[in-house]
Structures are given as structure tokens and as C-alpha cells.
Write a protein that holds these residues in place. Structure first.
Motif, mmCIF file in Angstrom:
data_model
loop_
_atom_site.group_PDB
_atom_site.id
_atom_site.type_symbol
_atom_site.label_atom_id
_atom_site.label_comp_id
_atom_site.label_asym_id
_atom_site.label_seq_id
_atom_site.Cartn_x
_atom_site.Cartn_y
_atom_site.Cartn_z
ATOM 1 N N GLN A 12 -17.031 -33.240 -33.295
ATOM 2 C CA GLN A 12 -16.365 -32.141 -33.999
ATOM 3 C C GLN A 12 -17.234 -30.887 -33.993
ATOM 4 O O GLN A 12 -16.721 -29.773 -33.875
ATOM 5 C CB GLN A 12 -16.050 -32.543 -35.440
ATOM 6 C CG GLN A 12 -14.986 -33.610 -35.532
ATOM 7 C CD GLN A 12 -14.723 -34.015 -36.965
ATOM 8 O OE1 GLN A 12 -14.917 -33.215 -37.890
ATOM 9 N NE2 GLN A 12 -14.291 -35.239 -37.162
ATOM 10 N N ARG A 15 -16.864 -29.352 -30.551
ATOM 11 C CA ARG A 15 -15.528 -28.767 -30.421
ATOM 12 C C ARG A 15 -15.461 -27.418 -31.139
ATOM 13 O O ARG A 15 -14.894 -26.466 -30.630
ATOM 14 C CB ARG A 15 -14.492 -29.734 -31.002
ATOM 15 C CG ARG A 15 -13.091 -29.456 -30.553
ATOM 16 C CD ARG A 15 -12.094 -30.542 -30.942
ATOM 17 N NE ARG A 15 -12.470 -31.834 -30.415
ATOM 18 C CZ ARG A 15 -12.605 -32.938 -31.159
ATOM 19 N NH1 ARG A 15 -12.367 -32.906 -32.446
ATOM 20 N NH2 ARG A 15 -12.944 -34.079 -30.608
ATOM 21 N N ARG A 16 -16.072 -27.335 -32.311
ATOM 22 C CA ARG A 16 -16.055 -26.061 -33.050
ATOM 23 C C ARG A 16 -16.902 -25.006 -32.349
ATOM 24 O O ARG A 16 -16.555 -23.832 -32.375
ATOM 25 C CB ARG A 16 -16.535 -26.278 -34.472
ATOM 26 C CG ARG A 16 -15.486 -26.997 -35.286
ATOM 27 C CD ARG A 16 -15.857 -27.181 -36.701
ATOM 28 N NE ARG A 16 -14.766 -27.874 -37.372
ATOM 29 C CZ ARG A 16 -14.877 -28.517 -38.503
ATOM 30 N NH1 ARG A 16 -16.025 -28.543 -39.130
ATOM 31 N NH2 ARG A 16 -13.840 -29.121 -39.022
ATOM 32 N N GLN A 17 -17.989 -25.413 -31.728
ATOM 33 C CA GLN A 17 -18.832 -24.449 -31.019
ATOM 34 C C GLN A 17 -18.083 -23.825 -29.836
ATOM 35 O O GLN A 17 -18.300 -22.676 -29.495
ATOM 36 C CB GLN A 17 -20.098 -25.124 -30.492
ATOM 37 C CG GLN A 17 -21.020 -25.656 -31.563
ATOM 38 C CD GLN A 17 -21.572 -24.578 -32.452
ATOM 39 O OE1 GLN A 17 -22.135 -23.603 -31.978
ATOM 40 N NE2 GLN A 17 -21.398 -24.731 -33.748
ATOM 41 N N ALA A 20 -13.254 -23.452 -31.679
ATOM 42 C CA ALA A 20 -12.772 -23.430 -33.064
ATOM 43 C C ALA A 20 -11.526 -22.572 -33.232
ATOM 44 O O ALA A 20 -10.667 -22.867 -34.054
ATOM 45 C CB ALA A 20 -13.864 -22.941 -34.009
ATOM 46 N N ASP A 21 -11.403 -21.524 -32.430
ATOM 47 C CA ASP A 21 -10.252 -20.630 -32.563
ATOM 48 C C ASP A 21 -8.953 -21.279 -32.129
ATOM 49 O O ASP A 21 -7.876 -20.836 -32.495
ATOM 50 C CB ASP A 21 -10.472 -19.343 -31.789
ATOM 51 C CG ASP A 21 -10.734 -19.590 -30.309
ATOM 52 O OD1 ASP A 21 -11.261 -20.663 -29.963
ATOM 53 O OD2 ASP A 21 -10.431 -18.700 -29.506
ATOM 54 N N MET A 23 -8.301 -24.578 -32.706
ATOM 55 C CA MET A 23 -8.099 -25.779 -33.517
ATOM 56 C C MET A 23 -7.230 -25.416 -34.720
ATOM 57 O O MET A 23 -7.683 -24.681 -35.600
ATOM 58 C CB MET A 23 -9.440 -26.336 -33.985
ATOM 59 C CG MET A 23 -10.343 -26.794 -32.860
ATOM 60 S SD MET A 23 -12.012 -27.218 -33.420
ATOM 61 C CE MET A 23 -11.682 -28.510 -34.593
ATOM 62 N N CYS A 26 -8.682 -26.048 -38.277
ATOM 63 C CA CYS A 26 -10.012 -25.495 -38.533
ATOM 64 C C CYS A 26 -9.889 -24.290 -39.461
ATOM 65 O O CYS A 26 -9.235 -23.309 -39.117
ATOM 66 C CB CYS A 26 -10.672 -25.102 -37.211
ATOM 67 S SG CYS A 26 -12.392 -24.657 -37.395
ATOM 68 N N GLU A 30 -14.885 -21.632 -40.496
ATOM 69 C CA GLU A 30 -15.509 -22.490 -39.492
ATOM 70 C C GLU A 30 -15.554 -21.823 -38.120
ATOM 71 O O GLU A 30 -16.237 -22.276 -37.217
ATOM 72 C CB GLU A 30 -14.774 -23.826 -39.386
ATOM 73 C CG GLU A 30 -14.874 -24.681 -40.632
ATOM 74 C CD GLU A 30 -16.279 -25.157 -40.912
ATOM 75 O OE1 GLU A 30 -17.040 -25.401 -39.953
ATOM 76 O OE2 GLU A 30 -16.626 -25.271 -42.103
ATOM 77 N N ARG A 31 -14.800 -20.730 -37.959
ATOM 78 C CA ARG A 31 -14.793 -20.027 -36.681
ATOM 79 C C ARG A 31 -16.137 -19.366 -36.375
ATOM 80 O O ARG A 31 -16.382 -18.956 -35.258
ATOM 81 C CB ARG A 31 -13.690 -18.974 -36.666
ATOM 82 C CG ARG A 31 -12.311 -19.563 -36.753
ATOM 83 C CD ARG A 31 -11.283 -18.472 -36.763
ATOM 84 N NE ARG A 31 -9.983 -19.005 -37.081
ATOM 85 C CZ ARG A 31 -9.026 -18.309 -37.668
ATOM 86 N NH1 ARG A 31 -9.220 -17.044 -37.973
ATOM 87 N NH2 ARG A 31 -7.868 -18.862 -37.933
ATOM 88 N N ALA A 33 -18.728 -20.761 -35.908
ATOM 89 C CA ALA A 33 -19.374 -21.585 -34.886
ATOM 90 C C ALA A 33 -19.176 -21.002 -33.493
ATOM 91 O O ALA A 33 -19.986 -21.225 -32.596
ATOM 92 C CB ALA A 33 -18.827 -23.014 -34.943
#
Length: 140
Positions: A12, A15-17, A20-21, A23, A26, A30-31, A33
Motif C-alpha cells: 500500500q 501504491r501511494r507513492q 495515490a491520485d 486510488m 485514498c 494521503e496524496r 506521497a
């Protein structure tokens, strides 16, 4: 740091790195990241330059991002796969250009790290001023 403190599973985190945009589950904060790719070099492109020179500059930007992804998440330098297959690592030039294709279809843009409601509150506060004349004058 928050991901580490909250024991976010590694898949996860990665994936966010990288996405994130895209997801849907999310939260906006958290964006942040995405800064991993957003802080990568962007070279200045003078529009008077020849198109072929600009293509090379753009390819160099992709190479920086690809190499950062490889070094960070795989522990491998991927930049040399731009010209040739790795001798000992299973990274081919085809793999390199597949990842370059993903980056070529990505755009670095500014996205909010707050919710729409928070953004409206912030915008309203900005339009009303801070109540501090010195600060309000600076922002004009």
C-alpha cells in the motif's frame, strides 16, 4: 514517516507513492506521497530548441524517474536499461521502455491535499483577509 508509524503495509505504501491520485479510497491528505515522483527533476525546455533536442530532454526526465523508482523499490539501477539489457539482473530494455511509456502518459500537476470542504473554507478565509493589515497588504 506517518506510513511507518502507522504500520502501513509495504504494498500500500508503494501504491501511494506511485499512484495515490488514482486510488478512489485514498483520502486527499494521503496524496502527499505522490511527492516522490513530483519532486523529480523537470528540465527546462526552450521552445526554440529543435524538436529532437526536446525529445532527448524529456527522455532524460523519464530516465531520472525510472532510475529513482528502480533504486527505491527494487534496489537496482534501471537507467542503463535505456540502452541495453542488464547482464545479470532480469531488467531488459523492453522493461525500461514499458515503464517509460507509463511515465510518458503521466502528467505532474498540482492536486489538493485537503478535502473540497476544507478548500472552500480556506478560499473563503483568503477572500475575507486574515484580520492582520500587514499580512493582508502583503497578499495583495
Amino acid at each position: 514517516m506517518r506510513a511507518l508509524n502507522e504500520d502501513l503495509p509495504y504494498d500500500q505504501f508503494v501504491r501511494r507513492q506511485l499512484a495515490a491520485d488514482s486510488m478512489p479510497d485514498c483520502p486527499p491528505q494521503e496524496r502527499a506521497a505522490l511527492g516522490f515522483l513530483g519532486l523529480s527533476p523537470v528540465y527546462w525546455k526552450e521552445l526554440k530548441l529543435d524538436k529532437e533536442v526536446i525529445k532527448v530532454i524529456v527522455a532524460d526526465e523519464w530516465e531520472e524517474r525510472i532510475d529513482a523508482i528502480g533504486r527505491t523499490f527494487l534496489g537496482l539501477s534501471l537507467a542503463c536499461a535505456r540502452c541495453h539489457d542488464h547482464k545479470f539482473d532480469p531488467i531488459s530494455a523492453d522493461d525500461y521502455y514499458a515503464l517509460a511509456g507509463v511515465l510518458a502518459n503521466s502528467r505532474i500537476t498540482d492536486i489538493p491535499l485537503i478535502t473540497d470542504a476544507e478548500a472552500k473554507t480556506l478560499q473563503a478565509a483568503r477572500s475575507e483577509g486574515t484580520g492582520d493589515p500587514a499580512r493582508d497588504q502583503e497578499s495583495e
